[in-house]
Design an enzyme around this catalytic site. Sequence first.
Site, mmCIF file in Angstrom:
data_model
loop_
_atom_site.group_PDB
_atom_site.id
_atom_site.type_symbol
_atom_site.label_atom_id
_atom_site.label_comp_id
_atom_site.label_asym_id
_atom_site.label_seq_id
_atom_site.Cartn_x
_atom_site.Cartn_y
_atom_site.Cartn_z
ATOM 1 N N LYS A 1 32.138 37.583 33.947
ATOM 2 C CA LYS A 1 32.135 38.827 33.149
ATOM 3 C C LYS A 1 33.572 39.263 32.876
ATOM 4 O O LYS A 1 34.515 38.736 33.506
ATOM 5 C CB LYS A 1 31.365 39.915 33.902
ATOM 6 C CG LYS A 1 31.958 40.279 35.262
ATOM 7 C CD LYS A 1 30.980 41.136 36.062
ATOM 8 C CE LYS A 1 31.548 41.479 37.419
ATOM 9 N NZ LYS A 1 30.540 42.132 38.288
ATOM 10 N N ARG B 1 23.036 51.765 42.334
ATOM 11 C CA ARG B 1 23.455 51.742 40.922
ATOM 12 C C ARG B 1 22.231 51.311 40.117
ATOM 13 O O ARG B 1 21.479 52.146 39.668
ATOM 14 C CB ARG B 1 24.616 50.748 40.718
ATOM 15 C CG ARG B 1 25.974 51.322 41.011
ATOM 16 C CD ARG B 1 27.122 50.388 40.626
ATOM 17 N NE ARG B 1 26.804 48.963 40.634
ATOM 18 C CZ ARG B 1 27.712 48.000 40.622
ATOM 19 N NH1 ARG B 1 29.004 48.292 40.595
ATOM 20 N NH2 ARG B 1 27.349 46.730 40.615
ATOM 21 N N TYR C 1 63.908 55.304 36.237
ATOM 22 C CA TYR C 1 63.339 56.646 36.051
ATOM 23 C C TYR C 1 63.115 57.338 37.383
ATOM 24 O O TYR C 1 62.712 56.711 38.360
ATOM 25 C CB TYR C 1 61.992 56.550 35.323
ATOM 26 C CG TYR C 1 62.123 56.201 33.868
ATOM 27 C CD1 TYR C 1 62.802 57.024 32.989
ATOM 28 C CD2 TYR C 1 61.529 55.043 33.375
ATOM 29 C CE1 TYR C 1 62.905 56.700 31.641
ATOM 30 C CE2 TYR C 1 61.612 54.717 32.033
ATOM 31 C CZ TYR C 1 62.309 55.540 31.172
ATOM 32 O OH TYR C 1 62.399 55.215 29.851
HETATM 33 C C1 PLP Z 1 30.428 41.252 39.393
HETATM 34 C C2 PLP Z 1 29.170 40.856 40.058
HETATM 35 C C3 PLP Z 1 29.162 39.800 40.974
HETATM 36 C C4 PLP Z 1 30.439 39.089 41.410
HETATM 37 O O1 PLP Z 1 31.158 39.932 42.260
HETATM 38 P P1 PLP Z 1 32.495 39.411 43.004
HETATM 39 O O2 PLP Z 1 32.790 40.474 43.986
HETATM 40 O O3 PLP Z 1 33.535 39.294 41.955
HETATM 41 O O4 PLP Z 1 32.141 38.103 43.599
HETATM 42 C C5 PLP Z 1 27.959 39.414 41.511
HETATM 43 N N1 PLP Z 1 26.802 40.052 41.183
HETATM 44 C C6 PLP Z 1 26.775 41.082 40.317
HETATM 45 C C7 PLP Z 1 25.492 41.747 40.007
HETATM 46 C C8 PLP Z 1 27.955 41.518 39.735
HETATM 47 O O5 PLP Z 1 27.931 42.537 38.862
#
Ligand code: PLP
Length: 370
Positions: free
Chosen positions: A35, A130, A252
């Site tokens: 993703k 969630r 800065y």
């Molecule tokens: C993003 C996600 C994962 C992977 O999570 P990581 O911590 O990056 O391994 C797995 N399952 C779901 C439902 C996710 O949204």
Amino acid sequence: MPRPISARIHPDAVRHNLQLVKRTGSSSHVWAVIKANAYGHGIERIYPALAEADGIALLDIDEAVRVRELGWKKPILLLEGIFEAGDVEIADRHRLTVTVHCDDQLAMLKTARPRERIDIQLKMNSGMNRLGYRPAQFERAWERASAIEAIGSIGLMSHFANADGGEIDWQIDQFEAATRNLLGTRSLSNSAAVLWHPRAHRDWVRPGTILYGASPTGCARHIEGFSLRAAMTLESRIIGVQTLEAGETIGYGRAFTADRTMRIGVVACGYADGYPRHAPTGTPVMVDGVRTRIVGRVSMDMLTVDLTPCASAGIGSAVELWGEHVKVDEVAEPSGTIGYELLCALARRVPVSIDAGVPGQPAEKEAHSA
Ligand SMILES: *Cc1c(COP(=O)(O)O)cnc(C)c1O
């Protein structure tokens, strides 16, 4: 000449990390989670490294279509499922597996007439709160899904709230109690559970961050024993050198004061490139192959580093902001974030190349498209 900053993506590192997951994850099948444009690495860039995965999981239907168009024949899972009824048609056309986490999604599938049945992953909210059905509603949701003509196979999935350092048995217990009578493959484990909770592995694991060599806890030390490799190197060069006398400040806010005569290197990398503005003095960086530290405030296009341990460094010296030697989590942690965020937030203006993986060969140049 463009600014000297660039990111290099290492598909070989992803391939290596995936093999490591396959060895660690018992005999589970692997959904490679890509993703957010493969956690900022670019789906197309790392795609060739995913051949050994059993499926690909992501969120955006457009990204799913991109993966099909690259020629992926195995399953593709939409981790949040569909968002409107029209998505069913796209899922059907591209043979996507969809997560179903609520009755609204079941209703969209109920009225759909796909050419072929659509496989689903029925999601339980086992404590993350969630997405998903509560354990008490899960069996009923499964029965409703089974009765829907458009639905093919039903897998059972859930997601952990704190597999990266906490207790997960309470969630597993919820999941098991509510699925005892139900058929279907089981999928529970994110990266943290792959590494640290073998009991959760089940039929399919869903690793994301460890495929890219970043730590599920946001702490580099926690994954030291696993020989994961960094899939992204952010690198730049020294474009200026200042010699400060004791008492002089840099940058800065005059946030850093030299306590002696010091050589400071100015690096072409700032927060507009995706480097965290909150990185404090002391955050590690590598210059000319030597680890040193950033000093003073990170500005939009530049940051400053202590050249005390790098006697031969000067204008043009190579700088690794993160990568194989300075882990992205070593930058993230003192900045109050996690490697995930830094990788995903690499700025569009940073040119990206792909490391062909052949030692001694320059990286392949590529127009920045993602
Ligand atoms: C993003 C996600 C994962 C992977 O999570 P990581 O911590 O990056 O391994 C797995 N399952 C779901 C439902 C996710 O949204």
